[in-house]
Design a protein around this motif. Structure first.
Motif, PDB file in Angstrom:
ATOM      1  N   UNK A   1       0.852  -1.194   0.000  1.00 12.60           N
ATOM      2  CA  UNK A   1       0.000   0.000   0.000  1.00 12.60           C
ATOM      3  C   UNK A   1       0.885   1.241   0.000  1.00 12.60           C
ATOM      4  N   UNK A   2       0.597   2.170  -0.923  1.00  6.97           N
ATOM      5  CA  UNK A   2       1.413   3.354  -1.124  1.00  6.97           C
ATOM      6  C   UNK A   2       0.611   4.622  -0.868  1.00  6.97           C
ATOM      7  N   UNK A   3       1.291   5.635  -0.359  1.00  6.66           N
ATOM      8  CA  UNK A   3       0.787   7.003  -0.320  1.00  6.66           C
ATOM      9  C   UNK A   3       1.749   7.840  -1.144  1.00  6.66           C
ATOM     10  N   UNK A   4       1.248   8.537  -2.157  1.00  9.65           N
ATOM     11  CA  UNK A   4       2.113   9.287  -3.053  1.00  9.65           C
ATOM     12  C   UNK A   4       1.648  10.727  -3.165  1.00  9.65           C
ATOM     13  N   UNK A   5       2.613  11.658  -3.211  1.00  8.25           N
ATOM     14  CA  UNK A   5       2.285  13.078  -3.328  1.00  8.25           C
ATOM     15  C   UNK A   5       3.389  13.798  -4.091  1.00  8.25           C
ATOM     16  N   UNK A   6       3.065  15.010  -4.532  1.00  4.99           N
ATOM     17  CA  UNK A   6       4.050  15.875  -5.178  1.00  4.99           C
ATOM     18  C   UNK A   6       3.775  17.313  -4.788  1.00  4.99           C
ATOM     19  N   UNK A   7       4.724  18.193  -5.081  1.00  6.79           N
ATOM     20  CA  UNK A   7       4.498  19.641  -5.031  1.00  6.79           C
ATOM     21  C   UNK A   7       3.955  20.125  -3.685  1.00  6.79           C
ATOM     22  N   UNK A   8       4.621  19.722  -2.626  1.00  7.42           N
ATOM     23  CA  UNK A   8       4.204  20.171  -1.296  1.00  7.42           C
ATOM     24  C   UNK A   8       4.343  21.689  -1.157  1.00  7.42           C
ATOM     25  N   UNK A   9       5.443  22.245  -1.657  1.00 10.18           N
ATOM     26  CA  UNK A   9       5.674  23.692  -1.632  1.00 10.18           C
ATOM     27  C   UNK A   9       5.377  24.306  -0.263  1.00 10.18           C
TER      28      UNK A   9
ATOM     29  N   UNK B   1       2.550   1.205   3.534  1.00 12.33           N
ATOM     30  CA  UNK B   1       3.851   0.543   3.598  1.00 12.33           C
ATOM     31  C   UNK B   1       4.987   1.406   3.074  1.00 12.33           C
ATOM     32  N   UNK B   2       4.654   2.376   2.202  1.00 13.40           N
ATOM     33  CA  UNK B   2       5.678   3.181   1.554  1.00 13.40           C
ATOM     34  C   UNK B   2       5.079   4.516   1.131  1.00 13.40           C
ATOM     35  N   UNK B   3       5.873   5.582   1.245  1.00 15.45           N
ATOM     36  CA  UNK B   3       5.489   6.906   0.779  1.00 15.45           C
ATOM     37  C   UNK B   3       6.344   7.274  -0.425  1.00 15.45           C
ATOM     38  N   UNK B   4       5.696   7.771  -1.482  1.00 15.86           N
ATOM     39  CA  UNK B   4       6.395   8.257  -2.674  1.00 15.86           C
ATOM     40  C   UNK B   4       6.253   9.778  -2.718  1.00 15.86           C
TER      41      UNK B   4
END
Length: 199
Positions: free
Chosen positions: A2-10, A27-30
């Motif tokens: 199970x993944x949590x993924x994000x971009x562009x936190x800024x 299980x993992x953060x991208x």
């Protein structure tokens, strides 16, 4: 997995707080780049994410360099920029920076299409592709309708056919997705998305 993924936190503190809470159930953060703004505030951005409880695989965006991210990243983070890692039987490959070169000026960390193609050529296979920039033609249009994605990234996804490809960079397309062959491609944004990928 199970993944949590994000971009562009800024430096978005509210989004970082949600990501920290949601990381308890994965299980993992991208993290697909652009933690700070125009090369400023990276330490503060990573402080906002200090509570992430799952392992993290990150690529630099165009707002931070590879060296800056490696120096600032907490212990246990895997920073990828033209390289890969295997975690619990899942192979990940990452490439950061803006591709192609952005119009933002000298502060922006960018690659030409040729440089990106060279960095991607060494990848023989991956289950998950993590890039800052989107592939050409998918979730890559600016507010004016201009397609600014990368042909090199698109060609690599077409060649390798990972199960999942995640990106960010083009804010107007956060949440959009499409397919290249059998590969699901998703432009993430700071809210975060959940995924399941089998080893």
């Amino acid at each position: 997995m199970k993944l949590l993924a994000f971009s562009d936190l800024h430096l978005n503190a509210a989004a970082a707080g949600r990501l920290v809470r949601e990381s308890r159930n994965v299980d993992l953060v991208l993290a697909a780049g652009d933690f700070c703004n125009a090369r400023r505030g990276l330490d503060k951005a990573l402080d906002l994410l200090a509570g992430l409880t799952a392992p993290v695989v990150a690529v630099p965006g165009n707002c931070e360099s590879e060296a800056e991210l490696r120096d600032a990243a907490p212990e246990g983070w895997h920073v990828l920029h033209g390289g890969g890692v295997m975690i619990d039987g899942v192979t990940l490959f990452g490439l950061g920076y803006g591709v192609p070169v952005t119009p933002f000026g000298n502060w922006s960390c960018d690659l030409t299409e040729a440089q990106a193609a060279e960095a991607l050529a060494g990848c023989a296979g991956a289950d998950i592709f993590v890039t800052h920039s989107p592939p050409k033609g998918i979730a890559d249009r600016t507010s004016t309708g201009l397609s600014v994605g990368s042909t090199a990234i698109r060609e690599a996804i077409q060649r390798l056919q990972p199960k999942l490809a995640v990106c960010g960079h083009v804010h107007d397309c956060w949440g959009e997705e499409g397919k290249i062959g059998a590969t699901r491609v998703v432009n993430l944004g700071p809210a975060g998305r959940f995924f399941e990928v089998a080893a």
